[in-house]
Write a protein that holds these residues in place. Sequence first.
Motif, PDB file in Angstrom:
ATOM      1  N   ASP A  12     -26.048  11.993  20.779  1.00 29.61           N
ATOM      2  CA  ASP A  12     -25.196  12.483  19.691  1.00 29.61           C
ATOM      3  C   ASP A  12     -24.841  13.923  20.023  1.00 29.61           C
ATOM      4  O   ASP A  12     -25.650  14.823  19.891  1.00 29.61           O
ATOM      5  CB  ASP A  12     -25.928  12.395  18.355  1.00 29.61           C
ATOM      6  N   ARG A  13     -23.624  14.113  20.485  1.00 35.52           N
ATOM      7  CA  ARG A  13     -23.161  15.434  20.885  1.00 35.52           C
ATOM      8  C   ARG A  13     -22.347  16.093  19.782  1.00 35.52           C
ATOM      9  O   ARG A  13     -21.526  16.953  20.026  1.00 35.52           O
ATOM     10  CB  ARG A  13     -22.331  15.326  22.161  1.00 35.52           C
ATOM     11  N   SER A  14     -22.594  15.677  18.536  1.00 34.15           N
ATOM     12  CA  SER A  14     -21.795  16.195  17.428  1.00 34.15           C
ATOM     13  C   SER A  14     -22.349  17.491  16.844  1.00 34.15           C
ATOM     14  O   SER A  14     -21.667  18.143  16.061  1.00 34.15           O
ATOM     15  CB  SER A  14     -21.665  15.139  16.328  1.00 34.15           C
ATOM     16  N   LEU A  26     -20.237  20.797  16.299  1.00 35.20           N
ATOM     17  CA  LEU A  26     -18.822  20.493  16.088  1.00 35.20           C
ATOM     18  C   LEU A  26     -18.471  20.732  14.631  1.00 35.20           C
ATOM     19  O   LEU A  26     -19.316  20.637  13.750  1.00 35.20           O
ATOM     20  CB  LEU A  26     -18.529  19.031  16.444  1.00 35.20           C
ATOM     21  N   THR A  44     -22.131   7.142  18.789  1.00 30.92           N
ATOM     22  CA  THR A  44     -21.813   8.490  19.254  1.00 30.92           C
ATOM     23  C   THR A  44     -20.369   8.837  18.929  1.00 30.92           C
ATOM     24  O   THR A  44     -20.067   9.926  18.432  1.00 30.92           O
ATOM     25  CB  THR A  44     -22.062   8.603  20.768  1.00 30.92           C
ATOM     26  N   THR A  45     -19.472   7.899  19.187  1.00 33.22           N
ATOM     27  CA  THR A  45     -18.056   8.100  18.888  1.00 33.22           C
ATOM     28  C   THR A  45     -17.856   8.344  17.401  1.00 33.22           C
ATOM     29  O   THR A  45     -17.126   9.258  17.003  1.00 33.22           O
ATOM     30  CB  THR A  45     -17.238   6.878  19.348  1.00 33.22           C
ATOM     31  N   ILE A  92     -19.131  11.902  16.381  1.00 34.89           N
ATOM     32  CA  ILE A  92     -18.261  12.981  16.861  1.00 34.89           C
ATOM     33  C   ILE A  92     -16.941  12.993  16.098  1.00 34.89           C
ATOM     34  O   ILE A  92     -16.488  14.039  15.633  1.00 34.89           O
ATOM     35  CB  ILE A  92     -18.033  12.855  18.383  1.00 34.89           C
ATOM     36  N   LYS A 110     -17.225  14.261  12.519  1.00 34.90           N
ATOM     37  CA  LYS A 110     -17.370  15.716  12.452  1.00 34.90           C
ATOM     38  C   LYS A 110     -16.039  16.426  12.667  1.00 34.90           C
ATOM     39  O   LYS A 110     -15.721  17.382  11.977  1.00 34.90           O
ATOM     40  CB  LYS A 110     -18.366  16.212  13.507  1.00 34.90           C
TER      41      LYS A 110
END
Length: 160
Positions: A25-27, A30, A59-60, A63, A66
């Motif tokens: 989770d790269r959110s 953001l 994950t999509t 992101i 956010k």
Amino acid sequence: FGWSQAYHQLGGNIDFYHQIVRGLDRSNGLKLNPELHQILDGLRVKTKIGLLTKAIVPTTEAICAKILGDKWQDLFDAVVCDGTPGCPAEKPDPRAFEFTLGKLGVAPERAAMVGDSLADDILPAVALGMLTIMVGGEEAGPWDLHIARIEELSTHLTNI
């Protein structure tokens, strides 16, 4: 030059890298981007919009929620993630692009790919005959148009 290429140059296995990062989770960090939401909403009136990503569905979703808000899915006519049922391959495989275009009902020569990775976005799209728009990175390359930030897209839409 992306993180995956750097990992590979350091001797790492690129497939292992993609397995590890696709579910992260790269959110964090953001924030909502109302300008991007407005650009996509305006584009949607004129054309079909698809999202093709190497990330898995959760994950999509994290992101996009956010950046674009809770109703982000309303901005896209097709969303194709890693693991989307029926998709024969993952991005950057051209078959993933063709699958997405098929969901949109658009021929490659009538489509544009907006991306920030030469290897994952631009080169497969060029191979299919799509118009390509590079976001960030070097100004010169095999793409048709270069923009520094995605928000600049709206200023170029009249030229496309």
